[in-house]
Write a protein that holds these residues in place. Structure first.
Motif, PDB file in Angstrom:
ATOM      1  N   ASN A   1      45.633  77.985  29.821  1.00 57.69           N
ATOM      2  CA  ASN A   1      45.722  79.166  28.979  1.00 57.69           C
ATOM      3  C   ASN A   1      46.797  79.022  27.898  1.00 57.69           C
ATOM      4  OD1 ASN A   1      44.845  81.812  28.339  1.00 57.69           O
ATOM      5  ND2 ASN A   1      46.716  82.627  29.243  1.00 57.69           N
ATOM      6  N   MET A   2      47.759  78.137  28.134  1.00 56.68           N
ATOM      7  CA  MET A   2      48.803  77.887  27.145  1.00 56.68           C
ATOM      8  C   MET A   2      48.265  77.185  25.904  1.00 56.68           C
ATOM      9  SD  MET A   2      51.825  76.599  29.712  1.00 56.68           S
ATOM     10  CE  MET A   2      52.890  76.185  28.316  1.00 56.68           C
ATOM     11  N   PHE A   3      47.047  76.576  26.025  1.00 58.26           N
ATOM     12  CA  PHE A   3      46.474  75.818  24.920  1.00 58.26           C
ATOM     13  C   PHE A   3      45.243  76.497  24.320  1.00 58.26           C
ATOM     14  CE2 PHE A   3      48.819  72.850  27.546  1.00 58.26           C
ATOM     15  CZ  PHE A   3      49.494  72.080  26.619  1.00 58.26           C
ATOM     16  N   ASP A   4      45.077  77.780  24.632  1.00 61.92           N
ATOM     17  CA  ASP A   4      43.948  78.521  24.042  1.00 61.92           C
ATOM     18  C   ASP A   4      44.008  78.525  22.525  1.00 61.92           C
ATOM     19  OD1 ASP A   4      42.740  79.087  26.379  1.00 61.92           O
ATOM     20  OD2 ASP A   4      43.430  81.156  26.537  1.00 61.92           O
ATOM     21  N   GLY A   5      45.208  78.536  21.991  1.00 63.50           N
ATOM     22  CA  GLY A   5      45.361  78.586  20.537  1.00 63.50           C
ATOM     23  C   GLY A   5      44.744  77.405  19.834  1.00 63.50           C
ATOM     24  N   PHE A   6      44.727  76.244  20.472  1.00 61.69           N
ATOM     25  CA  PHE A   6      44.095  75.070  19.875  1.00 61.69           C
ATOM     26  C   PHE A   6      42.602  75.325  19.678  1.00 61.69           C
ATOM     27  CE2 PHE A   6      42.224  70.929  19.532  1.00 61.69           C
ATOM     28  CZ  PHE A   6      43.181  70.140  18.922  1.00 61.69           C
ATOM     29  N   GLY A   7      41.965  75.884  20.719  1.00 67.89           N
ATOM     30  CA  GLY A   7      40.547  76.200  20.614  1.00 67.89           C
ATOM     31  C   GLY A   7      40.268  77.272  19.589  1.00 67.89           C
ATOM     32  N   GLN A   8      41.156  78.267  19.515  1.00 66.31           N
ATOM     33  CA  GLN A   8      40.976  79.325  18.526  1.00 66.31           C
ATOM     34  C   GLN A   8      41.116  78.795  17.108  1.00 66.31           C
ATOM     35  OE1 GLN A   8      43.901  82.176  19.710  1.00 66.31           O
ATOM     36  NE2 GLN A   8      42.644  83.044  21.353  1.00 66.31           N
ATOM     37  N   ALA A   9      42.062  77.904  16.890  1.00 69.13           N
ATOM     38  CA  ALA A   9      42.239  77.306  15.567  1.00 69.13           C
ATOM     39  C   ALA A   9      41.037  76.447  15.194  1.00 69.13           C
ATOM     40  CB  ALA A   9      43.514  76.475  15.534  1.00 69.13           C
ATOM     41  N   LEU A  10      40.534  75.694  16.172  1.00 68.88           N
ATOM     42  CA  LEU A  10      39.329  74.898  15.930  1.00 68.88           C
ATOM     43  C   LEU A  10      38.136  75.800  15.642  1.00 68.88           C
ATOM     44  CD1 LEU A  10      37.993  72.093  15.910  1.00 68.88           C
ATOM     45  CD2 LEU A  10      37.645  72.325  18.375  1.00 68.88           C
ATOM     46  N   ASN A  11      38.082  76.920  16.344  1.00 69.16           N
ATOM     47  CA  ASN A  11      37.013  77.891  16.131  1.00 69.16           C
ATOM     48  C   ASN A  11      37.038  78.442  14.714  1.00 69.16           C
ATOM     49  OD1 ASN A  11      34.792  79.135  17.313  1.00 69.16           O
ATOM     50  ND2 ASN A  11      35.925  80.982  17.791  1.00 69.16           N
ATOM     51  N   SER A  12      38.223  78.724  14.201  1.00 67.98           N
ATOM     52  CA  SER A  12      38.325  79.255  12.846  1.00 67.98           C
ATOM     53  C   SER A  12      37.921  78.210  11.807  1.00 67.98           C
ATOM     54  CB  SER A  12      39.751  79.739  12.571  1.00 67.98           C
ATOM     55  OG  SER A  12      40.669  78.665  12.626  1.00 67.98           O
ATOM     56  N   THR A  13      38.179  76.928  12.094  1.00 65.11           N
ATOM     57  CA  THR A  13      37.735  75.856  11.199  1.00 65.11           C
ATOM     58  C   THR A  13      36.211  75.794  11.162  1.00 65.11           C
ATOM     59  OG1 THR A  13      39.717  74.601  11.805  1.00 65.11           O
ATOM     60  CG2 THR A  13      37.970  73.403  10.672  1.00 65.11           C
ATOM     61  N   ILE A  14      35.601  75.891  12.341  1.00 72.02           N
ATOM     62  CA  ILE A  14      34.131  75.908  12.424  1.00 72.02           C
ATOM     63  C   ILE A  14      33.577  77.126  11.696  1.00 72.02           C
ATOM     64  CG2 ILE A  14      32.173  76.087  14.016  1.00 72.02           C
ATOM     65  CD1 ILE A  14      33.890  74.587  16.065  1.00 72.02           C
TER      66      ILE A  14
END
Length: 278
Positions: free
Chosen positions: A243-256
């Motif tokens: 859960n500490m690395f959710d932000g990585f997925g969210q940032a990748l999501n915004s790029t997509i």
């Protein structure tokens, strides 16, 4: 010290130098785009519309009126010279109906065009219902910090390219619409030129409808793409460590998100043409 300066410095310390710039550019361009989508060609550039309406359109209308008799004669002589089909009463009635329609179009064409412009803009305004997209970084964690420090420059390039690709697509649409208005009186007289020649008028109508109402498809594509991407929860987990690395997925999501929106907007005219055979 300005109120926004501490937030800007804190964002740079957390995310690196590119996140804040990318976010600002994307939000500004998207705000401009949503405003453009609900604007008619009359309001998009008042000077250009005035030039088209008062100078170019009357010039094209004069040429169209002079060519009306020519195309009527072409249609008549082609019908008379066609020995495979007799000159019947039904054919004569069809010709007279086309002449009446042509005269109505030449007199009221610009009024009809402006009405359709307003209808398309109103439909786009109802369809878009989109705010400048958030970048899905509400929760600051290790993952988001890592992403923006490592891939910040790539993220910046994606934001710039996608935002201006969408903006240029919308700007290009208005140029095509202004040109279509000028060519309207030139294309319509061919409607009386019998089968084959009248295809020019029908082609203009298809092109006009496609370019006028593609803004509705663009608005739908932007609204749907935003909601699909914002609702993706592939990267969300209940694990305390991950859960500490959710932000990585969210940032990748915004790029997509940005890439999908740009591709959807760019492909909207093709989708419209294939769907409605325009």
């Amino acid at each position: 010290m300005p109120d926004w300066l501490p937030d800007f410095l804190n964002s740079n310390l957390l995310y690196g130098p590119f996140y804040q710039i990318s976010s600002a550019i994307w939000n500004i361009v998207m705000t401009v785009c949503t405003g453009i989508m609900t604007t008619t060609p009359q309001g998009f550039s008042v000077d250009t519309w005035e030039y088209v309406q008062t100078e170019l359109y009357p010039w094209a209308l004069a040429i169209g009126v002079m060519s009306m008799d020519l195309f009527i004669m072409i249609g008549f002589f082609r019908a008379v010279g066609n020995f495979k089909e007799n000159m019947t009463l039904e054919l004569m009635i069809e010709v007279f109906i086309k002449i009446v329609i042509l005269n109505v179009l030449m007199v009221s064409g610009l009024r009809i065009i402006k009405t359709l412009f307003k209808a398309a803009s109103a439909m786009a305004g109802m369809a878009v219902m989109v705010e400048p997209p958030a970048f899905f970084t509400d929760d600051v964690d290790v993952g988001s910090v890592i992403f923006y420090w490592i891939f910040g420059f790539f993220y910046f390039i994606v934001a710039i390219v996608c935002a201006f690709l969408i903006l240029l697509t919308l700007y290009g649409r208005y140029i095509k619409l202004y040109t279509l208005v000028v060519t309207f009186p030139l294309a319509m007289p061919t409607i009386t030129g019998s089968r084959g020649v009248e295809g020019t008028a029908y082609a203009w109508v298809k092109s006009f409808l496609s370019n006028t109402f593609e803004i509705v498809i663009i608005a739908l594509a932007m609204a749907i793409t935003g909601r699909i991407t914002a609702g993706v929860s592939v990267f969300v987990t209940d694990s305390g460590v991950l859960n500490m690395f959710d932000g990585f997925g969210q940032a990748l999501n915004s790029t997509i998100y940005m890439i999908l929106m740009a591709v959807s907007v760019k492909g909207a005219p093709t989708f419209l043409n294939k769907t409605f055979n325009l």
